[in-house]
Motif scaffolding. Structure first.
Motif, short mmCIF file in Angstrom:
data_model
loop_
_atom_site.label_atom_id
_atom_site.label_comp_id
_atom_site.label_asym_id
_atom_site.label_seq_id
_atom_site.Cartn_x
_atom_site.Cartn_y
_atom_site.Cartn_z
N PHE A 162 55.95 101.34 39.37
CA PHE A 162 56.64 102.56 39.76
C PHE A 162 55.79 103.82 39.66
N HIS A 163 54.83 103.84 38.80
CA HIS A 163 54.00 105.04 38.67
C HIS A 163 52.73 104.70 37.91
N SER A 164 51.86 105.65 37.81
CA SER A 164 50.60 105.42 37.10
C SER A 164 50.57 106.22 35.80
N GLY A 165 51.71 106.30 35.14
CA GLY A 165 51.81 107.01 33.86
C GLY A 165 52.66 108.25 33.98
N TRP A 166 53.29 108.61 32.89
CA TRP A 166 54.10 109.82 32.87
C TRP A 166 53.20 111.02 32.65
N HIS A 167 53.56 112.13 33.25
CA HIS A 167 52.81 113.36 33.11
C HIS A 167 53.75 114.44 32.56
#
Length: 82
Positions: free
Chosen positions: A62-67
């Motif tokens: 879903f994503h490449s990490g939370w920011h």
């Protein structure tokens, strides 16, 4: 296991939304207790195999990490409305 682990680690509120134009673009709102534990790699939270699988799926599918974002405004209504 994921919800229990998050709560035990000190997560008070978590909400995850998807972008209406892209269901794989996720946005998360998270409130942590002041004494919350680390949720990252190597944390007690990630010791459970179901949690590790959940986090792996979230991080790769879903994503490449939370920011982190800067909070701009929050309203929490207290008491009852009349």
């Amino acid at each position: 296991e994921v919800e229990q682990g998050l709560a035990k680690a000190g997560v008070e509120t978590i909400s995850i939304w998807s972008d209406p134009m892209d269901d794989c673009a996720l946005y998360m709102y998270l409130e942590l207790a002041e004494d919350a534990e680390d949720l990252g790699e190597g944390s007690r939270y990630r010791e459970h195999p179901v949690v590790r699988e959940w986090e792996r799926a979230m991080e790769t599918e879903f994503h490449s990490g939370w920011h982190p974002l800067n909070e701009w405004y929050t309203l929490k209504s207290l008491g009852s409305r009349k």
